[in-house]
Design an enzyme around this catalytic site. Structure first.
Site, PDB file in Angstrom:
ATOM      1  N   ARG A   7       0.820  -1.215   0.000  1.00 31.49           N
ATOM      2  CA  ARG A   7       0.000   0.000   0.000  1.00 31.49           C
ATOM      3  C   ARG A   7       0.855   1.267   0.000  1.00 31.49           C
ATOM      4  O   ARG A   7       0.444   2.286  -0.557  1.00 31.49           O
ATOM      5  CB  ARG A   7      -0.935  -0.006   1.200  1.00 31.49           C
ATOM      6  CG  ARG A   7      -2.077  -0.973   0.971  1.00 31.49           C
ATOM      7  CD  ARG A   7      -3.068  -0.933   2.094  1.00 31.49           C
ATOM      8  NE  ARG A   7      -4.264  -1.661   1.725  1.00 31.49           N
ATOM      9  CZ  ARG A   7      -5.063  -2.266   2.577  1.00 31.49           C
ATOM     10  NH1 ARG A   7      -4.800  -2.227   3.864  1.00 31.49           N
ATOM     11  NH2 ARG A   7      -6.132  -2.891   2.161  1.00 31.49           N
ATOM     12  N   LYS A  61     -21.100 -15.533   0.641  1.00 32.92           N
ATOM     13  CA  LYS A  61     -22.546 -15.301   0.724  1.00 32.92           C
ATOM     14  C   LYS A  61     -23.141 -14.613  -0.490  1.00 32.92           C
ATOM     15  O   LYS A  61     -22.568 -13.670  -1.027  1.00 32.92           O
ATOM     16  CB  LYS A  61     -22.815 -14.382   1.921  1.00 32.92           C
ATOM     17  CG  LYS A  61     -22.594 -15.004   3.267  1.00 32.92           C
ATOM     18  CD  LYS A  61     -23.060 -14.003   4.290  1.00 32.92           C
ATOM     19  CE  LYS A  61     -22.681 -14.346   5.692  1.00 32.92           C
ATOM     20  NZ  LYS A  61     -22.731 -13.136   6.503  1.00 32.92           N
ATOM     21  N   GLY A  86     -10.410  -7.919  -2.031  1.00 33.00           N
ATOM     22  CA  GLY A  86     -10.723  -9.014  -1.114  1.00 33.00           C
ATOM     23  C   GLY A  86      -9.908 -10.271  -1.347  1.00 33.00           C
ATOM     24  O   GLY A  86      -8.727 -10.214  -1.704  1.00 33.00           O
ATOM     25  N   GLY A 129     -14.255  -3.338   0.105  1.00 28.27           N
ATOM     26  CA  GLY A 129     -15.590  -2.748   0.236  1.00 28.27           C
ATOM     27  C   GLY A 129     -15.869  -1.711  -0.833  1.00 28.27           C
ATOM     28  O   GLY A 129     -16.955  -1.672  -1.438  1.00 28.27           O
TER      29      GLY A 129
HETATM   30  P1  AMP Z   1     -16.035 -13.359   0.440  1.00 26.50           P
HETATM   31  O1  AMP Z   1     -15.358 -12.559   1.511  1.00 26.50           O
HETATM   32  O2  AMP Z   1     -17.491 -13.214   0.392  1.00 26.50           O
HETATM   33  O3  AMP Z   1     -15.368 -13.185  -0.909  1.00 26.50           O
HETATM   34  O4  AMP Z   1     -15.819 -14.881   0.864  1.00 26.50           O
HETATM   35  C1  AMP Z   1     -14.582 -15.463   0.963  1.00 26.50           C
HETATM   36  C2  AMP Z   1     -14.672 -16.677   1.840  1.00 26.50           C
HETATM   37  O5  AMP Z   1     -15.601 -17.599   1.303  1.00 26.50           O
HETATM   38  C3  AMP Z   1     -13.354 -17.416   1.950  1.00 26.50           C
HETATM   39  O6  AMP Z   1     -12.879 -17.328   3.275  1.00 26.50           O
HETATM   40  C4  AMP Z   1     -13.699 -18.832   1.562  1.00 26.50           C
HETATM   41  O7  AMP Z   1     -13.094 -19.798   2.412  1.00 26.50           O
HETATM   42  C5  AMP Z   1     -15.197 -18.875   1.708  1.00 26.50           C
HETATM   43  N1  AMP Z   1     -15.782 -19.939   0.877  1.00 26.50           N
HETATM   44  C6  AMP Z   1     -15.649 -20.100  -0.452  1.00 26.50           C
HETATM   45  N2  AMP Z   1     -16.254 -21.223  -0.858  1.00 26.50           N
HETATM   46  C7  AMP Z   1     -16.779 -21.818   0.230  1.00 26.50           C
HETATM   47  C8  AMP Z   1     -17.521 -23.005   0.453  1.00 26.50           C
HETATM   48  N3  AMP Z   1     -17.813 -23.820  -0.557  1.00 26.50           N
HETATM   49  N4  AMP Z   1     -17.916 -23.272   1.718  1.00 26.50           N
HETATM   50  C9  AMP Z   1     -17.608 -22.460   2.727  1.00 26.50           C
HETATM   51  N5  AMP Z   1     -16.897 -21.312   2.585  1.00 26.50           N
HETATM   52  C10 AMP Z   1     -16.488 -20.989   1.349  1.00 26.50           C
END
Ligand code: AMP
Length: 395
Positions: A36, A198, A352, A375
């Site tokens: 950064r 999610k 992310g 974000g």
């Molecule tokens: P995000 O911050 O929404 O991009 O989510 C990232 C997180 O989603 C990571 O820590 C991954 O380990 C988790 N993730 C991805 N695929 C899966 C899955 N099939 N089951 C549980 N967690 C998951």
């Protein structure tokens, strides 16, 4: 959203307040990753070469409005000084008499770094008096801190009401070029790859991108809410029960809009959420054993996604395809990272976890743009504006 950049104004012999993002990981006083700081150098070096004097301000960590010595920016002063090959002055409080005096006596070519803005609760409260104090150092304000541009804080929004000119730095300009301009006018086929934990975090992003992309690839835990909504047995995989009907609607909307939406046709299931369980690839048309969960997309799915990405000319990616933190479940994410790096296309990683994935895959240099803000980039991908950018001067 055409905003002025530092190149559009005259900064010679001016004092400039630059809001940078020096929120770097520090352990026992040592900076673990200076990415950064390096990312802010083009703006800093340009302003110095033009004969300006600089007051740099940033936050580091979450000190919650109190002085926390482990979150001091002092280690950044030393690293920045090495990178610039010149002395960097430091004010042990971002406001107050000492900072004011150093700022007042700055000569062209000199740099002052202020202590952590978030040692004061007024920073996050966007307090007008605190904003005025920050603004008093300089006539010109430059925002180069994309990572906090989705927050209306004193140093990102409040301050802009009390300066004469307010413009973007080069890093901010680059983020807007790829996350706004490119998305508005993409070379086609245009694909988005969305994964992660999610559906609920990314609904706005999906809805916005459905109006723009030709192909939409879904992976990660998010995919299992979609598959369940289509009547597939996903066993104990992570599912958002309250988003099932929304997932169905999204698939229908994609069809209406002529967007090709891709969901996994097979997945890597595990008997437990760790690398110690039994694992097996299972088609979406088969039932997984009781209690098993999907932790990565399957081999057939990977092949389909890679083939379908081959002709794409613009690709945006946000969110891993599986639990890539565990090597056993990182294959899908790594395959996507490698594929993207080989494409003859504009490739954009929207912050992310996908940023860690392209670094882990060793292909970061081959990506057109890796966003520095999680974000903030999600908000732009959702087609929204950012408060800290809205307040900057229009061209
Ligand atoms: P995000 O911050 O929404 O991009 O989510 C990232 C997180 O989603 C990571 O820590 C991954 O380990 C988790 N993730 C991805 N695929 C899966 C899955 N099939 N089951 C549980 N967690 C998951």
């Amino acid at each position: 959203m055409r905003k002025k950049s530092i190149k559009d104004i005259n900064v010679e012999n001016e004092k400039i307040f630059i809001r940078v993002d020096f929120n770097v990981p520090v352990k026992n006083g040592t900076i673990q990753d200076d990415t950064r700081i390096v990312a802010a150098l083009p703006t800093i070096e340009y302003a110095l070469n033009e004969g300006a004097s600089l007051i740099l301000a940033s936050h580091l960590g979450r000190p919650k409005g109190r002085i926390v010595s482990e979150m001091s920016l002092k280690p950044v002063k030393f690293r920045l000084s090495e990178l610039l090959n010149k002395d960097v002055l430091f004010a042990p409080d971002c406001v107050g008499e000492e900072a004011r005096k150093i700022a007042e006596n700055l000569k062209p070519g000199e740099v002052l770094l202020l202590e952590n803005l978030r040692f004061h609760p007024e920073e996050k409260e966007n307090d007008p008096d605190f904003s005025k104090k920050l603004a008093s150092y300089a006539r010109i304000y430059v925002n180069d801190a994309f990572g906090t541009a989705h927050r209306a804080h004193a140093s990102t929004v409040g301050i802009t009401h009390y300066v004469d000119e307010k413009v973007c730095g080069f890093l901010m300009e680059k983020e807007l070029k790829y996350l706004v301009d490119t998305l508005q006018n993409p070379e086609r086929p245009f694909a988005a790859i969305l994964g992660g934990a999610k559906v609920s975090d990314k609904i706005d992003v999906i809805e916005n991108l459905l109006n723009k992309v030709d192909k939409l690839f879904i992976g990660g835990a998010m995919a299992y809410t979609f598959l369940k909504s289509m009547g597939k047995n996903v066993g104990n995989s992570k599912v958002e029960e309250d988003k099932l009907s929304l997932a169905k609607e999204i698939v229908e909307k994609a069809k209406e809009k002529g967007v090709k939406i891709f969901l996994p046709v097979d997945n890597l299931f595990s008997s437990e959420f760790s690398e110690n369980g039994d694992i097996r690839y299972i088609s979406v048309d088969e039932d997984p054993p009781d209690g098993w969960m999907a932790l990565d997309i399957g081999e057939k799915t990977i092949q389909i996604y890679l083939n379908e990405l081959s002709d794409c000319k613009t690709v945006v990616w946000n969110g891993p395809m599986g639990v890539f933190e565990m090597d056993k479940f990182s294959k899908g994410t790594m395959a996507i990272a490698e594929k993207i790096s080989q494409l003859d296309a504009i490739t954009i990683i929207g912050g992310g976890d996908s940023v860690s994935a392209v670094h882990k895959a060793g292909v970061a240099e081959k990506i057109t743009h890796i966003s520095t803000g999680g974000g903030a980039s999600l908000q732009l991908l959702a087609g929204k504006t950012l408060p800290a950018i809205e307040v900057l001067d229009d061209i």
